[in-house]
Design a protein around this motif. Structure first.
Motif, mmCIF file in Angstrom:
data_model
loop_
_atom_site.group_PDB
_atom_site.id
_atom_site.type_symbol
_atom_site.label_atom_id
_atom_site.label_comp_id
_atom_site.label_asym_id
_atom_site.label_seq_id
_atom_site.Cartn_x
_atom_site.Cartn_y
_atom_site.Cartn_z
ATOM 1 N N THR A 12 0.745 -1.233 -0.033
ATOM 2 C CA THR A 12 0.185 -0.094 0.196
ATOM 3 C C THR A 12 0.938 1.267 0.095
ATOM 4 O OG1 THR A 12 0.107 -0.042 2.510
ATOM 5 C CG2 THR A 12 -1.981 -1.001 1.187
ATOM 6 N N GLY A 13 2.146 1.306 0.010
ATOM 7 C CA GLY A 13 2.999 2.379 -0.062
ATOM 8 C C GLY A 13 3.282 2.807 -1.396
ATOM 9 N N PHE A 14 4.583 3.594 -1.356
ATOM 10 C CA PHE A 14 4.849 4.270 -2.618
ATOM 11 C C PHE A 14 4.661 3.442 -3.920
ATOM 12 C CE2 PHE A 14 8.680 5.324 -5.430
ATOM 13 C CZ PHE A 14 7.886 6.495 -6.098
ATOM 14 N N ALA A 15 5.241 2.206 -3.805
ATOM 15 C CA ALA A 15 5.310 1.459 -5.017
ATOM 16 C C ALA A 15 3.937 0.702 -5.341
ATOM 17 C CB ALA A 15 6.214 0.385 -4.676
ATOM 18 N N GLY A 16 3.246 0.397 -4.241
ATOM 19 C CA GLY A 16 2.008 -0.244 -4.409
ATOM 20 C C GLY A 16 1.155 0.717 -5.259
ATOM 21 N N VAL A 31 -8.204 -4.599 -9.478
ATOM 22 C CA VAL A 31 -9.399 -5.381 -8.878
ATOM 23 C C VAL A 31 -9.319 -5.450 -7.204
ATOM 24 C CG1 VAL A 31 -10.419 -6.372 -10.662
ATOM 25 C CG2 VAL A 31 -8.765 -7.617 -8.966
ATOM 26 N N GLY A 32 -8.114 -5.351 -6.615
ATOM 27 C CA GLY A 32 -8.077 -5.519 -5.340
ATOM 28 C C GLY A 32 -6.641 -5.134 -4.732
ATOM 29 N N ILE A 33 -6.461 -4.682 -3.644
ATOM 30 C CA ILE A 33 -5.133 -4.506 -2.952
ATOM 31 C C ILE A 33 -5.261 -5.144 -1.549
ATOM 32 C CG2 ILE A 33 -6.004 -2.261 -1.821
ATOM 33 C CD1 ILE A 33 -3.230 -0.935 -2.608
ATOM 34 N N VAL A 34 -4.087 -5.269 -1.144
ATOM 35 C CA VAL A 34 -3.604 -6.281 0.303
ATOM 36 C C VAL A 34 -2.422 -5.301 0.927
ATOM 37 C CG1 VAL A 34 -2.934 -8.181 1.305
ATOM 38 C CG2 VAL A 34 -4.402 -8.392 -0.627
ATOM 39 N N GLY A 35 -2.665 -5.014 2.106
ATOM 40 C CA GLY A 35 -1.826 -4.596 3.020
ATOM 41 C C GLY A 35 -1.748 -5.277 4.617
ATOM 42 N N VAL A 44 -6.063 3.575 1.519
ATOM 43 C CA VAL A 44 -5.441 3.611 0.263
ATOM 44 C C VAL A 44 -6.431 3.083 -0.871
ATOM 45 C CG1 VAL A 44 -3.690 2.628 -1.338
ATOM 46 C CG2 VAL A 44 -3.107 3.486 1.089
ATOM 47 N N ALA A 45 -7.365 1.954 -0.535
ATOM 48 C CA ALA A 45 -8.021 1.603 -1.482
ATOM 49 C C ALA A 45 -9.317 2.493 -1.942
ATOM 50 C CB ALA A 45 -8.893 0.475 -0.847
ATOM 51 N N GLN A 46 -9.836 3.312 -0.689
ATOM 52 C CA GLN A 46 -10.697 4.405 -0.891
ATOM 53 C C GLN A 46 -9.877 5.414 -1.786
ATOM 54 O OE1 GLN A 46 -12.165 5.244 2.887
ATOM 55 N NE2 GLN A 46 -13.559 3.422 2.905
ATOM 56 N N LYS A 47 -8.953 6.124 -1.247
ATOM 57 C CA LYS A 47 -8.250 7.025 -2.268
ATOM 58 C C LYS A 47 -7.933 6.595 -3.710
ATOM 59 C CE LYS A 47 -3.361 9.095 -2.502
ATOM 60 N NZ LYS A 47 -1.872 8.679 -2.043
ATOM 61 N N LEU A 48 -7.701 5.406 -3.747
ATOM 62 C CA LEU A 48 -7.461 5.024 -5.188
ATOM 63 C C LEU A 48 -8.661 4.272 -6.043
ATOM 64 C CD1 LEU A 48 -3.695 3.458 -4.779
ATOM 65 C CD2 LEU A 48 -4.245 5.543 -5.478
ATOM 66 N N ASN A 49 -9.781 4.318 -5.265
ATOM 67 C CA ASN A 49 -11.066 3.916 -5.881
ATOM 68 C C ASN A 49 -10.730 2.158 -6.368
ATOM 69 O OD1 ASN A 49 -13.933 4.043 -6.709
ATOM 70 N ND2 ASN A 49 -13.117 4.410 -8.766
ATOM 71 N N ILE A 50 -10.083 1.468 -5.441
ATOM 72 C CA ILE A 50 -9.995 -0.174 -5.522
ATOM 73 C C ILE A 50 -11.244 -0.765 -4.921
ATOM 74 C CG2 ILE A 50 -8.307 -1.959 -5.337
ATOM 75 C CD1 ILE A 50 -6.112 -0.091 -5.230
ATOM 76 N N PRO A 51 -11.936 -1.556 -5.535
ATOM 77 C CA PRO A 51 -13.078 -2.072 -5.074
ATOM 78 C C PRO A 51 -12.808 -3.188 -3.760
ATOM 79 C CG PRO A 51 -12.850 -3.046 -7.158
ATOM 80 C CD PRO A 51 -11.850 -1.878 -6.951
#
Length: 372
Positions: A12-16, A31-35, A44-51
């Motif tokens: 979820t950081g700079f690289a993610g 479609v998704g992000i894990v941290g 981060v998911a809300q900021k980047l609009n990741i469902p």
């Protein structure tokens, strides 16, 4: 209609966040992000609009069923998530360093081959515009036979940067993992990827680092340096990685050459620079000098006039690369686009894979052991 390839991000950081943008720019669907931390990954998911977001990687693989996973965590946290992704049939985009050791990197490379999944290794500054320009100029014979390369950089990092993954070998830290990987990728892309010999030495200039809470994004760690380093209540932890290195290497030139090409990699993480960091490619008839530690530019040519002259970047190279100002983001996007096209069955030029990633980790192990 062509269905967009689905991508799951790990980190979820700079690289993610950069990988997320890269794959969207490449035409894929994130479609998704894990941290690690629930509140952070949700934000981060809300900021980047990741469902989809969560902290359980295996569950995310099962729920999201991605075509591609993007590994954007520190190198020491790569092995198990990549194994799980490969075993799930996912193609893998992995930032550098590939892992914390040559042994684990080789294991992942062999697993990817066995499972027939595609991989991309993001030591991606080989896609800097002036690096591509230098490669083309050398192929055109503008410096004659390649003879010598030097890569000089001094970062003047603050020795009181808060303790984190970059301070420990087992976490994928060290300047070899996070600086040398890019430079080795650059030089082999320009000169040739057959390494004939290598030797080097490393130095740990930062034996301890202060422990500070709240550091999440790697690029913001300087903002957390303690104001009072002599505070007796401040906790310190040991660092076991190199902050400076010198590496000597010989490469076989991709172009006909009478002798192997000598390469010097000299990096000081904590010492100040006097003049510009730079890359130089010398040849039998001339030389190419590029300002910047990763070839940021501009580029200069020394030829029969016996003078350095700046050479503008050709429009053909500008047109080749994504129209992105930030060097890191542009390079990620360019490599992500190659992987997405390859996974989609479209023709694509060769790009770095886990083959190179595993080779680099074994080379790093060799340098750290100070043997040849």
């Amino acid at each position: 209609m062509t269905t967009k390839k689905k991508v799951l991000i790990h980190g979820t950081g700079f690289a993610g966040q950069g990988h997320t943008q890269a794959f969207r720019d490449a035409g894929a669907e994130v479609v998704g992000i894990v941290g690690r931390t629930p509140s952070v990954v949700e934000a981060v998911a809300q900021k980047l609009n990741i469902p989809y977001f969560g902290t359980d990687w295996q569950q995310a693989l099962t729920t999201c069923k991605p075509d591609i996973v993007s590994i954007a965590t520190p190198g020491g946290a790569h092995v198990e998530p990549i194994k799980q992704a490969i075993n799930a049939g996912c193609h893998v985009f992995c930032d550098k360093p590939m892992t914390e050791s040559g042994e684990t990197a080789t294991e992942l490379y062999q697993l990817a081959l066995a499972k027939n999944v595609k991989t991309a290794f993001a030591a991606s500054f080989r896609y800097m515009p002036h690096i591509i320009q230098a490669k083309q100029m050398i192929e055109e014979g503008l410096i004659g036979e390649p003879t010598e390369v030097e890569c000089i950089s001094h970062f003047n990092l603050d020795p009181n940067i808060p303790f984190g993954w970059s301070h420990r070998i087992e976490n994928g830290g060290g300047r070899l993992n996070n600086n040398f990987t890019h430079l080795l990728s650059i030089v082999t892309s320009v000169i040739g990827d057959k390494i004939l010999s290598i030797k080097g030495e490393v130095r740990n200039d930062m034996p301890k680092a202060p422990v500070v809470e709240g550091v999440h994004n790697f690029i913001e760690r300087r903002n957390f340096i303690p104001k009072d380093i002599n505070d007796p209540s401040l906790e310190w932890k040991d660092c076991n990685v190199e902050w400076s290195y010198t590496v000597l290497m010989q490469l076989e030139s991709r172009l006909p050459a009478s002798n192997p090409v000598s390469v010097l990699f000299k990096h000081g993480g904590l010492v100040p620079r006097f003049n510009e960091d730079h890359l130089v490619f010398h040849g039998s008839k001339g030389s190419i000098y590029i300002k910047g530690h990763y070839g940021n530019g501009p580029l200069y040519l020394w030829d029969e006039t016996k003078q350095w002259k700046e050479i503008p970047l050709p429009n053909t190279i500008s047109d080749l690369l994504p129209k992105i100002e930030d060097d890191t983001q542009r390079s990620w996007t360019y490599l992500a686009s190659k992987l997405v096209k390859d996974v989609s069955g479209q023709p694509v030029e060769p790009y770095q894979t886990f083959k190179e990633g595993s080779e680099y980790q074994n080379i790093i192990d060799l340098i750290r052991s100070n043997t040849d």
